[in-house]
Write a protein that holds these residues in place. Structure first.
Motif, PDB file in Angstrom:
ATOM      1  N   ILE A  34      62.800  26.541  34.255  1.00 48.71           N
ATOM      2  CA  ILE A  34      61.664  26.973  35.054  1.00 48.71           C
ATOM      3  C   ILE A  34      60.820  25.751  35.420  1.00 48.71           C
ATOM      4  O   ILE A  34      60.491  24.937  34.560  1.00 48.71           O
ATOM      5  CB  ILE A  34      60.801  27.986  34.265  1.00 48.71           C
ATOM      6  CG1 ILE A  34      61.613  29.231  33.917  1.00 48.71           C
ATOM      7  CG2 ILE A  34      59.528  28.332  35.015  1.00 48.71           C
ATOM      8  CD1 ILE A  34      62.023  30.068  35.094  1.00 48.71           C
ATOM      9  N   ASP A  35      60.462  25.621  36.684  1.00 43.30           N
ATOM     10  CA  ASP A  35      59.593  24.550  37.147  1.00 43.30           C
ATOM     11  C   ASP A  35      58.155  24.941  36.843  1.00 43.30           C
ATOM     12  O   ASP A  35      57.573  25.789  37.518  1.00 43.30           O
ATOM     13  CB  ASP A  35      59.788  24.320  38.651  1.00 43.30           C
ATOM     14  CG  ASP A  35      58.963  23.164  39.189  1.00 43.30           C
ATOM     15  OD1 ASP A  35      58.082  22.649  38.468  1.00 43.30           O
ATOM     16  OD2 ASP A  35      59.200  22.786  40.346  1.00 43.30           O
ATOM     17  N   GLU A  36      57.592  24.350  35.801  1.00 45.75           N
ATOM     18  CA  GLU A  36      56.239  24.686  35.359  1.00 45.75           C
ATOM     19  C   GLU A  36      55.175  24.259  36.364  1.00 45.75           C
ATOM     20  O   GLU A  36      54.038  24.718  36.295  1.00 45.75           O
ATOM     21  CB  GLU A  36      55.958  24.059  33.990  1.00 45.75           C
ATOM     22  CG  GLU A  36      56.871  24.550  32.888  1.00 45.75           C
ATOM     23  CD  GLU A  36      56.736  26.035  32.582  1.00 45.75           C
ATOM     24  OE1 GLU A  36      55.660  26.607  32.826  1.00 45.75           O
ATOM     25  OE2 GLU A  36      57.727  26.619  32.108  1.00 45.75           O
ATOM     26  N   PRO A  40      54.132  31.177  38.906  1.00 45.49           N
ATOM     27  CA  PRO A  40      54.733  32.400  39.445  1.00 45.49           C
ATOM     28  C   PRO A  40      53.753  33.141  40.351  1.00 45.49           C
ATOM     29  O   PRO A  40      52.538  33.039  40.188  1.00 45.49           O
ATOM     30  CB  PRO A  40      55.047  33.217  38.195  1.00 45.49           C
ATOM     31  CG  PRO A  40      54.100  32.720  37.159  1.00 45.49           C
ATOM     32  CD  PRO A  40      53.866  31.284  37.478  1.00 45.49           C
ATOM     33  N   ASP A  61      60.016  30.379  29.535  1.00 45.94           N
ATOM     34  CA  ASP A  61      60.111  28.933  29.445  1.00 45.94           C
ATOM     35  C   ASP A  61      61.482  28.582  28.907  1.00 45.94           C
ATOM     36  O   ASP A  61      62.212  29.422  28.424  1.00 45.94           O
ATOM     37  CB  ASP A  61      58.993  28.335  28.593  1.00 45.94           C
ATOM     38  CG  ASP A  61      58.969  28.904  27.181  1.00 45.94           C
ATOM     39  OD1 ASP A  61      59.790  29.767  26.857  1.00 45.94           O
ATOM     40  OD2 ASP A  61      58.118  28.479  26.402  1.00 45.94           O
TER      41      ASP A  61
END
Length: 101
Positions: A34-36, A40, A61
């Motif tokens: 997941i690209d933090e 979202p 994560d």
């Protein structure tokens, strides 16, 4: 995932090795995380956008690895290899393909 102190480099190498084994075996589809930096959003059917994901959904994560395997037993065996490399439990899910895709 809790990596023991001083083992992060070894975990990365071991995880890369398992992914390379999956590629060599011809079962690798993709892997990533997941690209933090991209938070979202919740998109409604009418196109409205709200910041954040579903309120009751836990934070996602970590990484994901997709393998194409002939059986659940083989999936469990690969998940065990990944868990060993990552020094942590792995959640195994079966992806059901859309027959029209």
């Amino acid at each position: 995932m809790v990596v023991p102190h001083g083992e992060l480099g070894a975990v990365g190498r071991d995880a890369d090795a398992v992914i390379n084994e999956a590629k060599a075996a011809g079962v690798y589809v993709f892997a990533g995380g997941i690209d933090e930096d991209a938070p979202p959003v919740l998109v409604s059917a009418d196109g409205a956008i709200a910041t954040g994901g579903f309120p009751l959904t836990p934070t996602l994560d970590g990484g994901f690895t997709a393998l194409e395997l002939p059986s659940r037993d083989e999936a469990i065996a690969w998940a065990a290899r990944i868990a060993q490399a990552c020094r942590g439990d792995q959640e195994l899910r079966v992806f059901r393909l859309d027959p029209q895709s």
